[in-house]
Design a protein around this motif. Structure first.
Motif, PDB file in Angstrom:
ATOM      1  N   ALA A 274      -3.073  -4.327   0.398  1.00 30.14           N
ATOM      2  CA  ALA A 274      -3.887  -3.903  -0.741  1.00 30.14           C
ATOM      3  C   ALA A 274      -2.980  -3.435  -1.867  1.00 30.14           C
ATOM      4  O   ALA A 274      -1.897  -2.884  -1.632  1.00 30.14           O
ATOM      5  CB  ALA A 274      -4.832  -2.785  -0.331  1.00 30.14           C
ATOM      6  N   ARG A 275      -3.450  -3.655  -3.075  1.00 33.00           N
ATOM      7  CA  ARG A 275      -2.741  -3.209  -4.273  1.00 33.00           C
ATOM      8  C   ARG A 275      -3.784  -2.698  -5.246  1.00 33.00           C
ATOM      9  O   ARG A 275      -4.722  -3.424  -5.613  1.00 33.00           O
ATOM     10  CB  ARG A 275      -1.968  -4.377  -4.892  1.00 33.00           C
ATOM     11  CG  ARG A 275      -1.154  -4.026  -6.134  1.00 33.00           C
ATOM     12  CD  ARG A 275      -0.537  -5.277  -6.747  1.00 33.00           C
ATOM     13  NE  ARG A 275       0.449  -4.962  -7.764  1.00 33.00           N
ATOM     14  CZ  ARG A 275       0.174  -4.697  -9.030  1.00 33.00           C
ATOM     15  NH1 ARG A 275      -1.092  -4.707  -9.441  1.00 33.00           N
ATOM     16  NH2 ARG A 275       1.139  -4.436  -9.889  1.00 33.00           N
ATOM     17  N   GLN A 306      -0.743   2.154  -5.923  1.00 34.02           N
ATOM     18  CA  GLN A 306      -0.364   2.079  -4.512  1.00 34.02           C
ATOM     19  C   GLN A 306      -0.377   0.627  -4.058  1.00 34.02           C
ATOM     20  O   GLN A 306      -1.291  -0.134  -4.404  1.00 34.02           O
ATOM     21  CB  GLN A 306      -1.312   2.893  -3.631  1.00 34.02           C
ATOM     22  CG  GLN A 306      -1.022   4.373  -3.618  1.00 34.02           C
ATOM     23  CD  GLN A 306      -1.693   5.087  -2.453  1.00 34.02           C
ATOM     24  OE1 GLN A 306      -2.242   4.478  -1.550  1.00 34.02           O
ATOM     25  NE2 GLN A 306      -1.634   6.412  -2.470  1.00 34.02           N
ATOM     26  N   LYS A 307       0.643   0.264  -3.279  1.00 32.57           N
ATOM     27  CA  LYS A 307       0.703  -1.033  -2.612  1.00 32.57           C
ATOM     28  C   LYS A 307       0.949  -0.760  -1.130  1.00 32.57           C
ATOM     29  O   LYS A 307       2.000  -0.226  -0.764  1.00 32.57           O
ATOM     30  CB  LYS A 307       1.813  -1.909  -3.202  1.00 32.57           C
ATOM     31  CG  LYS A 307       1.575  -2.308  -4.651  1.00 32.57           C
ATOM     32  CD  LYS A 307       2.571  -3.345  -5.141  1.00 32.57           C
ATOM     33  CE  LYS A 307       3.942  -2.764  -5.295  1.00 32.57           C
ATOM     34  NZ  LYS A 307       4.900  -3.744  -5.905  1.00 32.57           N
ATOM     35  N   ASN A 308      -0.026  -1.090  -0.312  1.00 31.55           N
ATOM     36  CA  ASN A 308       0.035  -0.760   1.114  1.00 31.55           C
ATOM     37  C   ASN A 308      -0.112  -2.007   1.969  1.00 31.55           C
ATOM     38  O   ASN A 308      -0.838  -2.946   1.609  1.00 31.55           O
ATOM     39  CB  ASN A 308      -1.068   0.231   1.472  1.00 31.55           C
ATOM     40  CG  ASN A 308      -0.961   1.526   0.693  1.00 31.55           C
ATOM     41  OD1 ASN A 308       0.133   2.022   0.447  1.00 31.55           O
ATOM     42  ND2 ASN A 308      -2.091   2.079   0.295  1.00 31.55           N
ATOM     43  N   GLN A 309       0.551  -1.998   3.110  1.00 34.65           N
ATOM     44  CA  GLN A 309       0.452  -3.082   4.088  1.00 34.65           C
ATOM     45  C   GLN A 309       0.180  -2.485   5.459  1.00 34.65           C
ATOM     46  O   GLN A 309       0.746  -1.448   5.825  1.00 34.65           O
ATOM     47  CB  GLN A 309       1.743  -3.900   4.127  1.00 34.65           C
ATOM     48  CG  GLN A 309       2.090  -4.594   2.824  1.00 34.65           C
ATOM     49  CD  GLN A 309       3.375  -5.383   2.915  1.00 34.65           C
ATOM     50  OE1 GLN A 309       3.650  -6.044   3.901  1.00 34.65           O
ATOM     51  NE2 GLN A 309       4.195  -5.297   1.874  1.00 34.65           N
ATOM     52  N   TYR A 310      -0.697  -3.163   6.218  1.00 32.54           N
ATOM     53  CA  TYR A 310      -1.100  -2.685   7.530  1.00 32.54           C
ATOM     54  C   TYR A 310      -1.058  -3.857   8.524  1.00 32.54           C
ATOM     55  O   TYR A 310      -1.727  -4.879   8.310  1.00 32.54           O
ATOM     56  CB  TYR A 310      -2.529  -2.134   7.504  1.00 32.54           C
ATOM     57  CG  TYR A 310      -2.822  -1.154   6.389  1.00 32.54           C
ATOM     58  CD1 TYR A 310      -2.770   0.214   6.603  1.00 32.54           C
ATOM     59  CD2 TYR A 310      -3.192  -1.604   5.114  1.00 32.54           C
ATOM     60  CE1 TYR A 310      -3.071   1.115   5.591  1.00 32.54           C
ATOM     61  CE2 TYR A 310      -3.486  -0.720   4.096  1.00 32.54           C
ATOM     62  CZ  TYR A 310      -3.426   0.646   4.341  1.00 32.54           C
ATOM     63  OH  TYR A 310      -3.726   1.527   3.327  1.00 32.54           O
ATOM     64  N   SER A 338       4.104   1.726   2.696  1.00 30.32           N
ATOM     65  CA  SER A 338       3.459   2.205   1.477  1.00 30.32           C
ATOM     66  C   SER A 338       4.429   2.216   0.312  1.00 30.32           C
ATOM     67  O   SER A 338       5.641   2.411   0.479  1.00 30.32           O
ATOM     68  CB  SER A 338       2.906   3.627   1.683  1.00 30.32           C
ATOM     69  OG  SER A 338       3.959   4.547   1.854  1.00 30.32           O
ATOM     70  N   TYR A 339       3.878   2.012  -0.866  1.00 27.73           N
ATOM     71  CA  TYR A 339       4.632   2.066  -2.126  1.00 27.73           C
ATOM     72  C   TYR A 339       3.742   2.768  -3.131  1.00 27.73           C
ATOM     73  O   TYR A 339       2.581   2.375  -3.328  1.00 27.73           O
ATOM     74  CB  TYR A 339       4.969   0.657  -2.594  1.00 27.73           C
ATOM     75  CG  TYR A 339       5.587   0.571  -3.979  1.00 27.73           C
ATOM     76  CD1 TYR A 339       6.962   0.567  -4.159  1.00 27.73           C
ATOM     77  CD2 TYR A 339       4.779   0.472  -5.111  1.00 27.73           C
ATOM     78  CE1 TYR A 339       7.515   0.474  -5.428  1.00 27.73           C
ATOM     79  CE2 TYR A 339       5.320   0.383  -6.383  1.00 27.73           C
ATOM     80  CZ  TYR A 339       6.697   0.385  -6.537  1.00 27.73           C
ATOM     81  OH  TYR A 339       7.234   0.294  -7.798  1.00 27.73           O
ATOM     82  N   LEU A 340       4.264   3.828  -3.735  1.00 33.84           N
ATOM     83  CA  LEU A 340       3.507   4.553  -4.759  1.00 33.84           C
ATOM     84  C   LEU A 340       4.358   4.669  -6.011  1.00 33.84           C
ATOM     85  O   LEU A 340       5.530   5.059  -5.944  1.00 33.84           O
ATOM     86  CB  LEU A 340       3.100   5.943  -4.269  1.00 33.84           C
ATOM     87  CG  LEU A 340       2.229   6.773  -5.231  1.00 33.84           C
ATOM     88  CD1 LEU A 340       1.245   7.635  -4.461  1.00 33.84           C
ATOM     89  CD2 LEU A 340       3.066   7.664  -6.153  1.00 33.84           C
TER      90      LEU A 340
END
Length: 809
Positions: A274-275, A306-310, A338-340
């Motif tokens: 998600a981004r 936020q750029k998140n990966q799961y 996570s990236y913020l």
């Protein structure tokens, strides 16, 4: 009637199954050794023994979906409701269709969800995915403020059912680390017949969803192997200005049955990313009144990205041994990244600007960060904000944080079926590790270098780790001609934690250090239910739950070597109710009382000068719940729920005051918890005839206590600028009306069997309302400045979505 089959004479001849069984039993050996000395189970098999497959399947299926005489409150959200939900909903917003659940989010889909169950906040709830923990072991719950707020481990298109257990559930359903409830999500699994779908939806706020799924059915020559795969993507501009988001979800699921379908191997892989942009601080109501309720600053002026990966992988086995014994285990791996990136225009950081726009700039969190060459235990940052950008606030206007964690574990389980007992023995052995390899950097713009030693304010060498050892035993004893059901159980959990701090901003203490701690809790449970005449069931239960302290709450003691760590916060939960389960009618009424002890609190110890976390808070929740469903005839169904919650603080202490945990302050004995509606209600009317389906639903969210900040002039430094509940000002209640409709058109041409047209309208009447509201001071250099003002999040306006899907079979 199905004819009974005889057990094959060599049921355990399969080498693979023997290996799996041996591994599972070995994993249990340590946990159940004390029990083995007192109980034995005859698992011998006779080639002439009759196995009633249908009865065994039915009994085992009850363990998966929950019996009607379970001694705790339980709500189920089924596949029809999930399948026909709109693209604006998430796995969290679906929960609001059950009693005592309040939820809101900032965006279309899974964007910054806020969730409470009976007044217990999201970070204090257990959430499981196919029975394995999906919440952070390190945080002891959902996670820290502004962590993984965009996207989620599992999406609505990847699940076919949700079970909600408020309070304390029986041990085999309780999950890990909860003081107020468990939510279990069940992923979609393949079925025996082939089909494939192409689907697309177009909605308000430039919201588009498209994707495909395929179900293989039984693959010839594989002994019943079935595979399901789904890929979808959603993008939206968001209903609040300048909050675009994009979500990509992938699911793979496989099932390989054996032993005539009584046993199976399962595999599940989920990859979601998600981004999206979010609002870290609500906007001022004065600006919303001036520019429109959905106003937000341009991204060039203020942004939090936020750029998140799961990634989740689960491998499971469930093996039928005989009519008395089923064993299984699930091994799992979860990886999150996570990236913020946060930015605030420097003029908004100055005290002359009256409002708090967002918190994602280093100056708001740390104040002036002067250059330092480092030293023992000090993070080096030679970057000079004043030299490069002219001032500290201008040179600390942007930040980038990177992080991630991975979890690996196994959850074994044994089901023992006896004439008057159904015994479950299970456990969890899991470890979550965060770091090393993350990083935190600050600069005057988002186009920044990311160089440790130059503009870093976090050390990539930091590493946190927590290992969980948990085992439980539960029994369901059936007496008095199977009318009385007694459910005793106990869970024993040990948690070993360590946090390596390589360096910090200020060099106090001066050297790298490791914080370590071990906690253990014994959690009993007892449930009673009795089958009354006329399909009525009376039930009552007691359970104790515990949530272990987030590892970020550990600090180094004044001696420089002792770890100061809060113990677990706990709850004693009592409930009683009566349930009616008829052929066409379901009713449930219950009351509950939950007393929560040792709630986590942060305070300044003025004797040592250290900030400390401790277990000093006490909260109490009590209330009543009603839910029901009635099938009027084969085409019409009506359902609904009504709940009342009273949630109060029992003593005065420093606390996270709001469910989102973005407001920290002080609460006083007797204060009601903020953002917890006393009344919640919902109703749904569904019509389904042939290929047409429609439903109309209504929800009510009652008034909620808001918060305000005490003035910076308070004599007690602990209370200066502290956020506290404001019972005199309550958020207005609101109603929401949703409409869903779909029609399937048979086609039967070139493999295409049908086309389905759908319509979803959320907030049909376009009500305007606030989800969250409070009064605050702007924070500048760690202090409140200016005059207090109101801030708020708006709720979503009318959302219209049309969809088209084609099925090939």
């Amino acid at each position: 009637m199905q004819q009974p089959l005889r057990t094959p004479p060599h049921r355990v001849s399969n080498a693979t199954r023997r290996a799996v069984n041996a591994a599972v039993l070995a994993a249990f050996a340590v946990m159940i050794a004390p029990l083995a000395a007192h109980a034995t189970t005859d698992t011998s098999q006779d080639s002439g023994k009759v196995v009633k497959l249908k009865e065994i399947k039915k009994k085992y299926q009850k363990l998966l979906i929950g019996e009607k005489n379970i001694a705790s409150a339980m709500s189920v959200i089924g596949p029809d409701v999930i399948k026909h939900s709109s693209g604006a909903e998430s796995v969290y917003s679906l929960l609001k269709q059950t009693p005592s659940v309040n939820e809101y989010q900032q965006n279309i889909g899974p964007g910054t969800p806020v969730l409470t169950v009976r007044g217990v906040r999201m970070s204090q709830l257990a959430q499981t995915l196919d029975g394995i923990p999906m919440t952070s072991l390190l945080s002891g719950g959902q996670g820290a403020f502004l962590n993984y707020n965009v996207g989620t481990l599992v999406s609505t298109g990847q699940i076919e059912g949700i079970h909600v257990y408020p309070g304390v559930a029986p041990p085999d359903r309780g999950g890990f680390a909860t003081v107020g409830g468990t939510v279990d999500y069940t992923t979609i699994t393949p079925t025996s017949k082939f089909y494939a779908n192409l689907f697309s939806k177009i909605g308000s706020f430039s919201t588009d969803t498209y994707g495909a799924d395929v179900n293989s059915g039984n693959i010839p020559g594989t002994g019943g192997l079935k595979i399901y795969a789904r890929l979808s993507q959603t993008q939206t501009d968001g209903y609040i200005q300048n909050t675009p988001a994009r979500y990509t979800d992938f699911l793979f699921s496989a099932v390989k049955p054996y032993d005539y379908g009584l046993s199976k191997v399962t595999a599940t892989v989920i990859y979601n990313r998600a981004r999206g942009y979010l609002i870290s601080a609500p906007n001022a109501v004065a600006e919303l009144d001036k520019y429109g309720i959905f106003y937000n600053y341009p991204l060039s002026e203020a942004s939090t990205l936020q750029k998140n990966q799961y990634l989740t992988a689960i491998l499971g086995d469930s093996t039928y041994i005989n009519s008395h014994l089923v064993i299984g285990a699930k091994a799992f791996y979860i990886q999150k990244h996570s990236y913020l990136a946060g930015y605030l225009q420097p003029s908004y950081i100055l005290p002359s600007y009256p409002y708090q726009v967002n918190f994602n700039n280093p100056y708001s969190g740390y104040g002036p960060l002067a250059p330092t060459a480092g030293g023992p235990g000090v993070i080096p940052h030679t970057y000079d904000p004043v030299a490069v950008f002219g001032s500290y606030h201008a040179g600390e206007a942007a930040q980038i944080n990177k992080g991630g964690s991975h979890t690996i574990g196994i959850a074994p389980k044994i089901n023992i079926f006896l004439p008057h007992n159904d015994i479950t023995i299970g456990g969890l052995i899991a470890q979550e590790t965060a770091g090393p390899g993350g990083g935190s950097y600050f600069y005057g713009s988002l186009n920044m270098p990311e160089v440790y030693g130059y503009n870093s304010y976090g050390d990539p060498a930091d590493k946190a780790q927590r290992t969980v050892y948990s085992g439980y035993v539960s029994d369901k004893i059936n007496l008095i001609d199977n009318h009385l059901h007694i459910e005793p159980g106990v869970t024993i959990t040990g948690v070993s934690s360590s946090n390596y701090v390589a360096a910090n901003l200020y060099g106090s203490p001066p050297n790298a250090y490791t914080l370590s701690n071990y906690d253990k809790e014994i959690l009993p449970y007892l449930g009673l239910s009795y089958d009354l005449p006329d399909d009525l069931i009376a039930y009552a239960s007691y359970g104790k739950g515990a949530r272990f302290a987030p590892i970020a709450d550990y600090i180094l003691g004044p001696s420089g070597s002792t770890t100061l760590a809060p113990g677990p916060e706990t709850v004693n939960a009592y409930e009683a109710g009566i349930r009616y389960v008829g052929k066409h009618l379901y009713l449930n009424f219950d009351g509950y009382w939950q007393n929560m002890h040792g709630m986590f609190s942060f305070y300044i110890n003025y004797l040592t000068g250290l900030a400390e976390y401790a277990n000093v808070g006490e909260e109490q929740m009590k209330g009543l719940e009603f839910s029901g469903k009635y099938e009027i005839d084969p085409t019409w169904t009506v359902s609904g729920h009504l709940s009342y919650t009273s949630a109060n603080y029992m003593n005065s202490f420093s606390a996270n005051v709001t469910p989102f945990e973005g407001q920290y302050g002080y609460v006083f004995a007797g204060d009601p918890l903020a953002s917890i509606p006393n009344w919640l209600a919902g109703a749904r009317l569904t019509y389904h005839h042939h290929n047409f389906r429609a439903s109309l639903s209504e929800s009510y969210t009652g008034p909620q206590v808001t918060t305000y900040d005490l003035p910076p002039t308070e004599a007690n430094p602990l209370l200066q600028d502290a956020t506290t509940p404001n019972p005199g000002v309550r958020l207005d209640p609101y109603f929401l009306t949703n409409l869903q409709a779909s029609y399937k058109v048979p086609v039967h041409e070139d493999g295409l069997s049908s086309l389905t047209v759908s319509l979803n309208v959320d907030n049909l009447l376009d009500n305007r309302y606030y989800l969250h509201y409070y009064q605050a001071y702007k924070e500048y250099a760690f202090a409140g400045v200016g005059a207090p003002y109101a801030e708020a999040y708006p709720g979503m306006p009318r959302f219209i979505e049309v969809g088209l899907s084609g099925r090939f079979s």
